[in-house]
Design an enzyme around this catalytic site. Structure first.
Site, PDB file in Angstrom:
ATOM      1  N   ASP A  84       1.737  -5.223   2.160  1.00 40.78           N
ATOM      2  CA  ASP A  84       2.567  -6.428   2.095  1.00 40.78           C
ATOM      3  C   ASP A  84       2.392  -7.151   0.760  1.00 40.78           C
ATOM      4  O   ASP A  84       1.296  -7.163   0.202  1.00 40.78           O
ATOM      5  CB  ASP A  84       2.170  -7.353   3.257  1.00 40.78           C
ATOM      6  CG  ASP A  84       3.196  -8.447   3.487  1.00 40.78           C
ATOM      7  OD1 ASP A  84       4.322  -8.342   2.949  1.00 40.78           O
ATOM      8  OD2 ASP A  84       2.869  -9.413   4.203  1.00 40.78           O
ATOM      9  N   HIS A 104       8.374  -3.483  -5.641  1.00 46.31           N
ATOM     10  CA  HIS A 104       8.285  -2.269  -4.819  1.00 46.31           C
ATOM     11  C   HIS A 104       7.848  -1.073  -5.672  1.00 46.31           C
ATOM     12  O   HIS A 104       7.083  -0.232  -5.230  1.00 46.31           O
ATOM     13  CB  HIS A 104       9.622  -1.986  -4.137  1.00 46.31           C
ATOM     14  CG  HIS A 104      10.000  -3.027  -3.123  1.00 46.31           C
ATOM     15  ND1 HIS A 104       9.118  -3.480  -2.170  1.00 46.31           N
ATOM     16  CD2 HIS A 104      11.161  -3.721  -2.921  1.00 46.31           C
ATOM     17  CE1 HIS A 104       9.716  -4.393  -1.406  1.00 46.31           C
ATOM     18  NE2 HIS A 104      10.954  -4.564  -1.849  1.00 46.31           N
ATOM     19  N   LEU A 146      -6.550  15.293   3.575  1.00 50.01           N
ATOM     20  CA  LEU A 146      -6.039  14.007   4.070  1.00 50.01           C
ATOM     21  C   LEU A 146      -4.645  14.154   4.683  1.00 50.01           C
ATOM     22  O   LEU A 146      -3.770  14.775   4.082  1.00 50.01           O
ATOM     23  CB  LEU A 146      -5.953  13.017   2.888  1.00 50.01           C
ATOM     24  CG  LEU A 146      -5.258  11.687   3.174  1.00 50.01           C
ATOM     25  CD1 LEU A 146      -6.149  10.783   4.021  1.00 50.01           C
ATOM     26  CD2 LEU A 146      -4.871  10.972   1.883  1.00 50.01           C
TER      27      LEU A 146
HETATM   28  C1  FPP Z   1       6.280  -5.421   1.907  1.00 51.35           C
HETATM   29  O1  FPP Z   1       6.438  -6.240   0.793  1.00 51.35           O
HETATM   30  C2  FPP Z   1       6.539  -4.051   1.570  1.00 51.35           C
HETATM   31  C3  FPP Z   1       7.557  -3.307   2.051  1.00 51.35           C
HETATM   32  C4  FPP Z   1       8.581  -3.834   2.969  1.00 51.35           C
HETATM   33  C5  FPP Z   1       7.722  -1.934   1.670  1.00 51.35           C
HETATM   34  C6  FPP Z   1       6.475  -1.192   1.309  1.00 51.35           C
HETATM   35  C7  FPP Z   1       6.877  -0.222   0.314  1.00 51.35           C
HETATM   36  C8  FPP Z   1       6.137   0.187  -0.743  1.00 51.35           C
HETATM   37  C9  FPP Z   1       4.757  -0.171  -0.994  1.00 51.35           C
HETATM   38  C10 FPP Z   1       6.738   1.031  -1.759  1.00 51.35           C
HETATM   39  C11 FPP Z   1       7.537   2.113  -1.211  1.00 51.35           C
HETATM   40  C12 FPP Z   1       6.731   3.309  -0.928  1.00 51.35           C
HETATM   41  C13 FPP Z   1       7.292   4.375  -0.420  1.00 51.35           C
HETATM   42  C14 FPP Z   1       6.575   5.666  -0.357  1.00 51.35           C
HETATM   43  C15 FPP Z   1       8.642   4.261   0.122  1.00 51.35           C
HETATM   44  P1  FPP Z   1       7.484  -7.412   0.875  1.00 51.35           P
HETATM   45  O2  FPP Z   1       8.707  -6.953   0.148  1.00 51.35           O
HETATM   46  O3  FPP Z   1       7.707  -7.824   2.274  1.00 51.35           O
HETATM   47  O4  FPP Z   1       6.740  -8.519   0.058  1.00 51.35           O
HETATM   48  P2  FPP Z   1       6.873 -10.097   0.270  1.00 51.35           P
HETATM   49  O5  FPP Z   1       6.378 -10.390   1.667  1.00 51.35           O
HETATM   50  O6  FPP Z   1       5.986 -10.650  -0.800  1.00 51.35           O
HETATM   51  O7  FPP Z   1       8.321 -10.437   0.058  1.00 51.35           O
END
Ligand code: FPP
Length: 254
Positions: free
Chosen positions: A31, A48, A142
């Site tokens: 997150d 991202h 893994l």
């Molecule tokens: C949360 O951050 C993250 C996500 C919804 C996506 C997680 C994705 C990645 C780490 C990269 C993608 C990896 C692959 C392999 C697809 P948020 O956008 O909710 O952050 P915020 O809460 O600060 O807005």
């Protein structure tokens, strides 16, 4: 190979944790990508992108340490409600990640698996995922388990439907339904439940992640935003886990 690199160069970090009591399965809610980008006045897509880099490092460290399973929450069933462009970026990043990393992951004996509604992902992403799963399924290192279009509640409902159907067709007796048979009906069938769940960016929520599987998991919440998460933060989380007293609802016998 990753494991060799760890043994040769990273003795100091390795010594900080007990290699005998490692969590077998680590689950991560990655997150804070959006906030990371916002703090730098960058578009969310850059957050991202930086998140993928953090994921690469964590996969490498888990593999070096000899962790058995790493499950990462890459896209939830609720994430479809984000703006279309952002959903597109996340799907493109998934496709790119698999395209770019597959050979290195394969060489390092990583098994790629996925949990969630994979059939509803864009065709390109499904294709790369399918290829990666097929190519790595005989590896023995893994298990990198990608939660994609995943939701804990819908996973449980699907399991209930599957078991009900088995009851209706005579394959399952109601009185023989138990926790093991329920676990078997979930996407994570065959995997141990997570020992450690890490959530970055300080939020104290499960957000519909592995609701059944996290019943006795130790939870470590980290203030750092996901793109800032790296080897040190992972080692610190494992150290915190190793200090916990896991009783699984019982009491200590000593
Ligand atoms: C949360 O951050 C993250 C996500 C919804 C996506 C997680 C994705 C990645 C780490 C990269 C993608 C990896 C692959 C392999 C697809 P948020 O956008 O909710 O952050 P915020 O809460 O600060 O807005």
């Amino acid at each position: 190979m990753w494991l060799k690199a760890w043994k040769q160069n990273k003795v100091d970090s390795k010594d900080q944790i007990s290699l005998e009591r490692l969590p077998r399965h680590i689950a991560i809610i990655m997150d804070g990508n959006g906030r990371w980008a916002q703090k730098r006045a960058l578009p969310r897509s850059m957050g991202h992108r930086a998140g993928v880099e953090a994921l690469r490092k964590v996969v490498k460290t888990c593999s070096e340490l000899g962790i058995k399973v790493l499950t990462v929450y890459a896209f939830s069933t609720e994430n479809w409600s984000r703006p279309k462009d952002e959903v597109g970026v996340l799907m493109t990043l998934l496709t790119e990640y698999l395209r770019k990393e597959l050979q290195e992951l394969h060489q390092n004996n990583v098994v790629i698996r996925a949990i969630g509604g994979i059939a509803d992902l864009p065709r390109e992403a499904q294709r790369e995922l399918d290829l990666s799963i097929k190519q790595t399924h005989n590896n023995s290192g893994l298990i990198l388990n990608l939660a994609l279009n995943y939701g804990g509640r819908s996973e449980i409902i699907d399991a209930v439907k599957k078991i009900s159907n088995d009851v209706l067709t005579g394959k399952q007796k109601i009185e023989e339904i138990d926790e093991a048979c329920f676990s078997d009906a979930l996407f994570t069938s065959g995997l141990p439940d997570p020992d450690l769940m890490i959530r970055t960016s300080g939020e104290m929520r499960l957000s519909n992640f592995l609701l059944w599987q996290l019943a006795y998991t130790e939870i470590v919440v980290i203030q750092e935003l996901w793109p800032d998460f790296g080897e040190k933060a992972l080692i610190d989380a494992i150290k915190a886990y190793q200090k916990r007293d896991r009783r699984f609802g019982g009491i200590h016998k000593d």
